[in-house]
Design an enzyme around this catalytic site. Structure first.
Site, mmCIF file in Angstrom:
data_model
loop_
_atom_site.group_PDB
_atom_site.id
_atom_site.type_symbol
_atom_site.label_atom_id
_atom_site.label_comp_id
_atom_site.label_asym_id
_atom_site.label_seq_id
_atom_site.Cartn_x
_atom_site.Cartn_y
_atom_site.Cartn_z
ATOM 1 C CB ILE A 15 7.457 2.172 11.775
ATOM 2 C CG1 ILE A 15 6.214 2.265 12.664
ATOM 3 C CG2 ILE A 15 8.043 0.756 11.840
ATOM 4 C CD1 ILE A 15 5.026 1.439 12.181
ATOM 5 C CB THR A 39 4.699 13.335 3.303
ATOM 6 O OG1 THR A 39 4.792 12.473 4.464
ATOM 7 C CG2 THR A 39 4.792 12.510 2.034
ATOM 8 C CB ALA A 86 2.078 3.966 3.754
ATOM 9 C CB THR A 103 0.866 7.261 -1.139
ATOM 10 O OG1 THR A 103 1.015 8.613 -1.547
ATOM 11 C CG2 THR A 103 2.129 6.799 -0.429
ATOM 12 C CB THR A 133 -2.048 -1.938 9.106
ATOM 13 O OG1 THR A 133 -2.900 -1.729 10.229
ATOM 14 C CG2 THR A 133 -2.908 -1.840 7.854
ATOM 15 C CG ASP A 134 -3.920 -4.370 13.660
ATOM 16 O OD1 ASP A 134 -3.995 -3.256 13.105
ATOM 17 O OD2 ASP A 134 -3.974 -4.515 14.903
ATOM 18 C CD GLU A 135 -6.170 0.735 11.269
ATOM 19 O OE1 GLU A 135 -6.891 1.246 10.404
ATOM 20 O OE2 GLU A 135 -5.674 1.367 12.201
ATOM 21 C CE1 TYR A 158 -2.577 3.188 6.684
ATOM 22 C CE2 TYR A 158 -3.910 2.083 8.349
ATOM 23 C CZ TYR A 158 -2.681 2.305 7.742
ATOM 24 O OH TYR A 158 -1.561 1.636 8.202
ATOM 25 C CB ALA A 160 -10.018 0.257 1.674
ATOM 26 C CE LYS A 162 -0.112 -0.408 4.806
ATOM 27 N NZ LYS A 162 1.258 0.006 4.399
ATOM 28 C CG ASN A 188 4.343 0.068 15.530
ATOM 29 O OD1 ASN A 188 5.495 -0.093 15.177
ATOM 30 N ND2 ASN A 188 3.436 -0.874 15.310
ATOM 31 C CE LYS A 197 -0.809 7.807 12.371
ATOM 32 N NZ LYS A 197 0.495 7.983 11.793
HETATM 33 P P1 NAD Z 1 4.509 7.605 8.940
HETATM 34 O O1 NAD Z 1 3.321 8.326 8.420
HETATM 35 O O2 NAD Z 1 5.130 8.041 10.215
HETATM 36 O O3 NAD Z 1 5.673 7.596 7.840
HETATM 37 C C1 NAD Z 1 5.421 7.374 6.490
HETATM 38 C C2 NAD Z 1 6.676 7.754 5.716
HETATM 39 O O4 NAD Z 1 6.434 7.504 4.318
HETATM 40 C C3 NAD Z 1 7.051 9.231 5.843
HETATM 41 O O5 NAD Z 1 8.427 9.372 6.088
HETATM 42 C C4 NAD Z 1 6.684 9.821 4.487
HETATM 43 O O6 NAD Z 1 7.472 10.925 4.119
HETATM 44 C C5 NAD Z 1 6.903 8.618 3.575
HETATM 45 N N1 NAD Z 1 6.116 8.726 2.350
HETATM 46 C C6 NAD Z 1 4.789 8.995 2.236
HETATM 47 N N2 NAD Z 1 4.425 9.037 0.942
HETATM 48 C C7 NAD Z 1 5.543 8.777 0.213
HETATM 49 C C8 NAD Z 1 5.805 8.691 -1.171
HETATM 50 N N3 NAD Z 1 4.849 8.901 -2.067
HETATM 51 N N4 NAD Z 1 7.064 8.383 -1.573
HETATM 52 C C9 NAD Z 1 8.053 8.181 -0.673
HETATM 53 N N5 NAD Z 1 7.854 8.288 0.664
HETATM 54 C C10 NAD Z 1 6.616 8.577 1.109
HETATM 55 O O7 NAD Z 1 4.073 6.079 9.013
HETATM 56 P P2 NAD Z 1 4.408 4.959 10.101
HETATM 57 O O8 NAD Z 1 3.439 5.073 11.200
HETATM 58 O O9 NAD Z 1 5.839 4.968 10.363
HETATM 59 O O10 NAD Z 1 4.013 3.665 9.253
HETATM 60 C C11 NAD Z 1 4.956 3.094 8.357
HETATM 61 C C12 NAD Z 1 4.321 1.890 7.670
HETATM 62 O O11 NAD Z 1 3.888 0.950 8.650
HETATM 63 C C13 NAD Z 1 3.076 2.238 6.852
HETATM 64 O O12 NAD Z 1 3.082 1.456 5.702
HETATM 65 C C14 NAD Z 1 1.922 1.846 7.763
HETATM 66 O O13 NAD Z 1 0.787 1.491 7.010
HETATM 67 C C15 NAD Z 1 2.509 0.671 8.492
HETATM 68 N N6 NAD Z 1 1.979 0.421 9.848
HETATM 69 C C16 NAD Z 1 1.947 1.427 10.776
HETATM 70 C C17 NAD Z 1 1.515 1.138 12.069
HETATM 71 C C18 NAD Z 1 1.485 2.201 13.138
HETATM 72 O O14 NAD Z 1 0.976 1.948 14.247
HETATM 73 N N7 NAD Z 1 2.003 3.402 12.920
HETATM 74 C C19 NAD Z 1 1.097 -0.159 12.402
HETATM 75 C C20 NAD Z 1 1.131 -1.145 11.408
HETATM 76 C C21 NAD Z 1 1.587 -0.846 10.145
HETATM 77 O O1 DAU Z 2 -3.561 -0.924 13.979
HETATM 78 C C1 DAU Z 2 -2.490 -0.419 13.235
HETATM 79 C C2 DAU Z 2 -2.780 1.000 12.826
HETATM 80 O O2 DAU Z 2 -2.696 1.788 14.007
HETATM 81 C C3 DAU Z 2 -1.815 1.521 11.769
HETATM 82 O O3 DAU Z 2 -1.970 0.771 10.601
HETATM 83 C C4 DAU Z 2 -2.063 3.006 11.493
HETATM 84 O O4 DAU Z 2 -1.101 3.488 10.587
HETATM 85 C C5 DAU Z 2 -1.959 3.756 12.805
HETATM 86 O O5 DAU Z 2 -2.263 5.108 12.594
HETATM 87 C C6 DAU Z 2 -2.911 3.168 13.855
HETATM 88 O O6 DAU Z 2 -4.299 3.417 13.503
HETATM 89 P P1 DAU Z 2 -5.372 3.854 14.619
HETATM 90 O O7 DAU Z 2 -6.480 4.540 13.973
HETATM 91 O O8 DAU Z 2 -5.681 2.706 15.522
HETATM 92 O O9 DAU Z 2 -4.444 4.876 15.473
HETATM 93 P P2 DAU Z 2 -4.745 6.312 16.116
HETATM 94 O O10 DAU Z 2 -3.554 6.646 16.948
HETATM 95 O O11 DAU Z 2 -5.199 7.294 15.115
HETATM 96 O O12 DAU Z 2 -5.965 6.005 17.089
HETATM 97 C C7 DAU Z 2 -5.867 5.043 18.120
HETATM 98 C C8 DAU Z 2 -7.221 4.969 18.789
HETATM 99 O O13 DAU Z 2 -7.463 6.198 19.492
HETATM 100 C C9 DAU Z 2 -8.384 4.813 17.816
HETATM 101 O O14 DAU Z 2 -9.376 3.997 18.412
HETATM 102 C C10 DAU Z 2 -8.917 6.239 17.657
HETATM 103 C C11 DAU Z 2 -8.645 6.859 19.008
HETATM 104 N N1 DAU Z 2 -8.365 8.313 19.010
HETATM 105 C C12 DAU Z 2 -7.408 8.778 18.142
HETATM 106 C C13 DAU Z 2 -7.097 10.121 18.100
HETATM 107 C C14 DAU Z 2 -6.070 10.645 17.131
HETATM 108 C C15 DAU Z 2 -9.005 9.165 19.895
HETATM 109 O O15 DAU Z 2 -9.845 8.712 20.698
HETATM 110 N N2 DAU Z 2 -8.699 10.492 19.841
HETATM 111 C C16 DAU Z 2 -7.780 11.015 18.987
HETATM 112 O O16 DAU Z 2 -7.556 12.254 18.989
#
Ligand code: NAD
Ligand code: DAU
Length: 352
Positions: A15, A39, A86, A103, A133-135, A158, A160, A162, A188, A197
């Site tokens: 993101i 990372t 994160a 972290t 996050t909505d989690e 995770y 908890a 956040k 996302n 993911k």
């Molecule tokens: P990501 O795992 O793709 O990226 C995380 C980034 O943080 C990486 O570039 C990593 O190098 C950096 N990072 C990790 N530890 C660090 C540290 N100690 N110091 C500096 N940088 C560090 O994550 P994402 O999916 O892009 O999510 C970004 C943010 O959005 C997170 O806070 C996550 O909780 C939140 N979020 C994600 C989703 C989703 O669906 N992916 C949804 C809602 C909220």
């Molecule tokens: O809701 C927001 C969150 O969405 C973010 O805060 C997190 O950073 C992000 O990782 C995501 O969490 P989820 O656990 O929902 O995402 P994930 O892509 O890991 O899984 C999506 C759904 O798919 C979940 O119900 C678990 C399932 N899944 C996931 C994987 C990786 C499978 O069935 N098989 C898989 O191999």
């Protein structure tokens, strides 16, 4: 608008890289600082197109390293901070929770403290924006939505971590007056997402003819948001959200995992010129994720009413664009799935 120094933490992640790209182009008079530890999830290849931009700066740094954080804040006066850095993957938080506490909780507090010290009570035009996050709201049954009033009920290490970070951000506002805003967003998807993911993992497996591991009965439900639309929502909230408030962000786009994976299989068969049903034959139900939240669904009415934000990308179009991006960027996919990825994958999926 006046020039601003804006720090984005975690800008090399999924993101974060979309947000950095959005901000660098939309606000050429801002300087956008990307602070990232790089990372396994952070990757400068995500920002190759942004690197030559004159208003972009990258700083390699760890939010757990207080001295380097302080050195950066001593050198640069920041007007705003958007904090995304994160540990973000639920399954990894089950394998190794401690990194998430460090972290996501301690790292967030370090950043809050760095901002508080630098701004030293002079908060006019300053903003600390925490991306969450909505989690944190836990798990829904078949009906209902998460609103900003839903009580916190995190279930995974995770979520908890956040939730804890959200509480610290809120505490720094109430206790020290730090001008904060928080958003809680749903799942996302889009280009540059690390293939641990659901969606990119399935795309990678379809491309490499590996089983598609669907957890449990496949009926768990997520609300999916096109990442570019999330970046636009963050921009809006950063500039126009009310201080001390929380905003929910969602895609209004609920899918049961199994239906989503089937749709993705159709999209991939189409793009790869394979006969219908080819990719779906790889679907494989595996042992469920421990504590697997059943359903997430976001009510984003507040954001729509106050700031006029509304998502519009359809799932089919979003999946096609995403899948096409992974097909066109096979080198990126190969790079991020080499080395340590294999060890993670084996640990996570072996015997499942
Ligand atoms: P990501 O795992 O793709 O990226 C995380 C980034 O943080 C990486 O570039 C990593 O190098 C950096 N990072 C990790 N530890 C660090 C540290 N100690 N110091 C500096 N940088 C560090 O994550 P994402 O999916 O892009 O999510 C970004 C943010 O959005 C997170 O806070 C996550 O909780 C939140 N979020 C994600 C989703 C989703 O669906 N992916 C949804 C809602 C909220
Ligand atoms: O809701 C927001 C969150 O969405 C973010 O805060 C997190 O950073 C992000 O990782 C995501 O969490 P989820 O656990 O929902 O995402 P994930 O892509 O890991 O899984 C999506 C759904 O798919 C979940 O119900 C678990 C399932 N899944 C996931 C994987 C990786 C499978 O069935 N098989 C898989 O191999």
């Amino acid at each position: 608008m006046s020039p601003k120094n804006l720090l984005i933490s975690g800008g090399a992640g999924f993101i974060g890289s979309h947000l950095v790209r959005h901000m660098v182009h939309r606000y050429p008079h801002y300087t956008i600082w990307n602070l990232d530890k790089l990372t396994y999830a952070g990757n400068l290849e995500n920002l190759r197109d942004v690197e030559p931009m004159p208003n972009y700066r990258f700083v390699k740094g760890d939010i757990l390293d207080r001295d380097s954080l302080q050195a950066l804040f001593d050198q640069q006066p920041f007007d705003g901070i958007i904090h995304l850095a994160a540990e973000s993957h639920v399954d990894r938080s089950i394998l190794g929770p401690l990194a998430f506490v460090e972290t996501n909780v301690t790292g967030t507090v370090n950043l809050l403290e760095a901002a508080r010290r630098q701004w030293d009570g002079h908060f006019a035009d300053k903003r600390f924006y925490h991306i969450s996050t909505d989690e944190v709201y836990g798990s829904l049954g078949d009906t209902g939505f998460f609103t900003e009033q839903t009580p916190y009920d995190p279930r995974s290490p995770y979520s908890a971590s956040k939730a804890a970070s959200d509480h610290f951000v809120s505490a720094w506002h109430h206790t020290f007056g730090l001008p904060v805003v928080i958003s809680n967003c749903s799942n996302n998807y889009g280009p540059f997402q690390f293939p641990e993911k659901l969606i990119p993992l399935m795309i990678h497996h379809i491309l490499t003819d590996q089983p598609l591991p669907v957890y449990g009965d496949g009926q768990n439900t997520r609300d999916w948001l096109w990442v570019v639309e999330h970046a636009a929502a963050i921009d809006l909230i950063y500039h126009q959200g009310r201080t001390g408030e929380t905003y929910n962000i969602g895609g209004n786009n609920e899918w049961k995992n199994i239906d989503l994976v089937r749709l993705l299989c159709e999209v991939m068969d189409g793009l790869l010129g394979r006969s219908p049903g080819t990719s779906a034959r790889l679907i494989h139900f595996v042992r469920d994720r421990p504590g697997h939240d059943r359903r997430y669904a976001i009510d984003a009415t507040k954001l729509e009413k106050e700031l006029g934000w509304k998502p519009c990308m359809s799932m089919k179009e979003g999946l096609e664009q995403t899948a096409r991006w992974y097909l066109d960027n096979s080198e990126w996919l190969e790079h991020v799935t080499s080395g340590a990825y294999r060890t993670y994958y084996d640990q996570q999926y072996r015997g499942r």
